[in-house]
Design a protein around this motif. Structure first.
Motif, PDB file in Angstrom:
ATOM      1  N   LYS A  11       0.829  -1.211   0.000  1.00  0.00           N
ATOM      2  CA  LYS A  11       0.000   0.000   0.000  1.00  0.00           C
ATOM      3  C   LYS A  11       0.870   1.272   0.000  1.00  0.00           C
ATOM      4  N   TYR A  51     -12.340  -2.184  -3.913  1.00  0.00           N
ATOM      5  CA  TYR A  51     -12.876  -2.324  -2.552  1.00  0.00           C
ATOM      6  C   TYR A  51     -14.408  -2.219  -2.517  1.00  0.00           C
ATOM      7  N   HIS A  54     -16.695  -2.999   0.422  1.00  0.00           N
ATOM      8  CA  HIS A  54     -16.681  -2.140   1.607  1.00  0.00           C
ATOM      9  C   HIS A  54     -17.393  -0.807   1.372  1.00  0.00           C
ATOM     10  N   PHE A  59     -15.751   3.930   6.718  1.00  0.00           N
ATOM     11  CA  PHE A  59     -14.372   4.308   6.403  1.00  0.00           C
ATOM     12  C   PHE A  59     -14.072   4.245   4.910  1.00  0.00           C
ATOM     13  N   GLU A  62     -12.245   7.253   3.355  1.00  0.00           N
ATOM     14  CA  GLU A  62     -10.857   7.319   3.850  1.00  0.00           C
ATOM     15  C   GLU A  62      -9.996   6.248   3.195  1.00  0.00           C
ATOM     16  N   LEU A  63     -10.576   5.068   3.012  1.00  0.00           N
ATOM     17  CA  LEU A  63      -9.833   3.957   2.398  1.00  0.00           C
ATOM     18  C   LEU A  63      -9.452   4.309   0.952  1.00  0.00           C
ATOM     19  N   ARG A  87      -1.897 -14.175   4.443  1.00  0.00           N
ATOM     20  CA  ARG A  87      -2.625 -13.507   5.534  1.00  0.00           C
ATOM     21  C   ARG A  87      -1.860 -13.642   6.858  1.00  0.00           C
ATOM     22  N   THR A  93      -5.509  -6.923  10.752  1.00  0.00           N
ATOM     23  CA  THR A  93      -5.839  -5.671  10.054  1.00  0.00           C
ATOM     24  C   THR A  93      -5.306  -4.459  10.815  1.00  0.00           C
ATOM     25  N   ARG A 104       2.441  -6.196   9.089  1.00  0.00           N
ATOM     26  CA  ARG A 104       1.722  -5.032   9.631  1.00  0.00           C
ATOM     27  C   ARG A 104       2.323  -4.580  10.966  1.00  0.00           C
ATOM     28  N   VAL A 111      -4.874   1.183  11.646  1.00  0.00           N
ATOM     29  CA  VAL A 111      -5.806   0.291  10.944  1.00  0.00           C
ATOM     30  C   VAL A 111      -6.102   0.810   9.536  1.00  0.00           C
ATOM     31  N   GLY A 112      -6.052   2.105   9.358  1.00  0.00           N
ATOM     32  CA  GLY A 112      -6.320   2.678   8.039  1.00  0.00           C
ATOM     33  C   GLY A 112      -5.119   2.559   7.113  1.00  0.00           C
ATOM     34  N   ASN A 114      -2.242   0.424   6.680  1.00  0.00           N
ATOM     35  CA  ASN A 114      -1.736  -0.836   7.239  1.00  0.00           C
ATOM     36  C   ASN A 114      -0.860  -1.636   6.272  1.00  0.00           C
TER      37      ASN A 114
HETATM   38  P1  GDP Z   1      -8.052  -6.806   5.702  1.00  0.00           P
HETATM   39  O1  GDP Z   1      -8.644  -7.965   4.917  1.00  0.00           O
HETATM   40  O2  GDP Z   1      -7.199  -7.271   6.860  1.00  0.00           O
HETATM   41  O3  GDP Z   1      -7.311  -5.818   4.826  1.00  0.00           O
HETATM   42  O4  GDP Z   1      -9.254  -6.023   6.400  1.00  0.00           O
HETATM   43  P2  GDP Z   1     -10.739  -5.617   5.922  1.00  0.00           P
HETATM   44  O5  GDP Z   1     -11.155  -6.408   4.718  1.00  0.00           O
HETATM   45  O6  GDP Z   1     -11.608  -5.687   7.151  1.00  0.00           O
HETATM   46  O7  GDP Z   1     -10.604  -4.085   5.533  1.00  0.00           O
HETATM   47  C1  GDP Z   1     -10.053  -3.692   4.295  1.00  0.00           C
HETATM   48  C2  GDP Z   1      -9.184  -2.475   4.509  1.00  0.00           C
HETATM   49  O8  GDP Z   1     -10.008  -1.389   4.890  1.00  0.00           O
HETATM   50  C3  GDP Z   1      -8.151  -2.582   5.637  1.00  0.00           C
HETATM   51  O9  GDP Z   1      -6.981  -3.258   5.259  1.00  0.00           O
HETATM   52  C4  GDP Z   1      -7.887  -1.121   5.955  1.00  0.00           C
HETATM   53  O10 GDP Z   1      -6.987  -0.543   4.982  1.00  0.00           O
HETATM   54  C5  GDP Z   1      -9.269  -0.513   5.746  1.00  0.00           C
HETATM   55  N1  GDP Z   1      -9.959  -0.364   7.030  1.00  0.00           N
HETATM   56  C6  GDP Z   1     -10.532  -1.330   7.789  1.00  0.00           C
HETATM   57  N2  GDP Z   1     -11.075  -0.815   8.916  1.00  0.00           N
HETATM   58  C7  GDP Z   1     -10.825   0.530   8.855  1.00  0.00           C
HETATM   59  C8  GDP Z   1     -11.128   1.623   9.703  1.00  0.00           C
HETATM   60  O11 GDP Z   1     -11.730   1.482  10.770  1.00  0.00           O
HETATM   61  N3  GDP Z   1     -10.707   2.866   9.285  1.00  0.00           N
HETATM   62  C9  GDP Z   1     -10.053   3.065   8.109  1.00  0.00           C
HETATM   63  N4  GDP Z   1      -9.670   4.310   7.774  1.00  0.00           N
HETATM   64  N5  GDP Z   1      -9.743   2.060   7.276  1.00  0.00           N
HETATM   65  C10 GDP Z   1     -10.124   0.812   7.644  1.00  0.00           C
END
Ligand code: GDP
Length: 139
Positions: A11, A51, A54, A59, A62-63, A87, A93, A104, A111-112, A114
């Motif tokens: 990223k 994405y 999502h 978020f 922001e993502l 993984r 995450t 990570r 978390v944002g 990562n």
């Molecule tokens: P991953 O599979 O571990 O990447 O996690 P997820 O599928 O749950 O989320 C996808 C991506 O969304 C994450 O890797 C983060 O970049 C982002 N993300 C998840 N939760 C948050 C949050 O609470 N805030 C923000 N800004 N980004 C988030």
């Protein structure tokens, strides 16, 4: 164990902080083969499409802002059990919850922001690999 392909993304935060080499080196050291690789700058439409699952999350904006904030490296990793192994190498995450030695834990700040992405299932891996690569680009 099945031979699998999975999508990995380094990223914008990890690219900006010069961790490309360390991250690719870690995958190779762990026995994952780099079947395809490209550095690119995602457009908003490309990040939103990637994405899409999502899009209803709070978020999401922001993502997309983050994923378009600078170049990324997209890669296809290949090997036995590659989806789950990637993984495990990535860690949780939220880097605050990530195990010692995971990518990570080592390279992510929040978390944002990562550091890395990895497909989470065979269905996601097939979609995500196809989102960035044509079959002829993988070997
Ligand atoms: P991953 O599979 O571990 O990447 O996690 P997820 O599928 O749950 O989320 C996808 C991506 O969304 C994450 O890797 C983060 O970049 C982002 N993300 C998840 N939760 C948050 C949050 O609470 N805030 C923000 N800004 N980004 C988030």
């Amino acid at each position: 164990m099945a031979n699998e392909r999975t999508l990995s993304i380094i990223k914008p935060d990890a690219v900006k902080n010069h961790h490309i080499g360390a991250i690719i080196g870690r995958f190779e050291k762990e026995g994952l083969h780099i079947a395809g690789l490209r550095k690119c700058q995602l457009s908003r439409a490309e990040a939103e499409g990637f994405y899409a699952e999502h899009s209803a999350r709070g978020f999401f904006g922001e993502l997309v802002d983050f994923m378009t904030s600078g170049p990324v490296v997209v890669m296809v990793l290949e090997g036995d059990d590659a989806i789950a192994r990637n993984r495990a190498i990535m860690g949780a995450t939220n880097p605050a919850n990530a195990a010692e030695g995971t990518l990570r834990k080592l390279y992510a700040a929040s978390v944002g922001e990562n550091a890395v992405h990895g497909s989470d299932s065979p269905t996601s891996a097939a979609r995500e690999v196809g989102y960035f690569f044509r079959a002829i680009e993988l070997s």
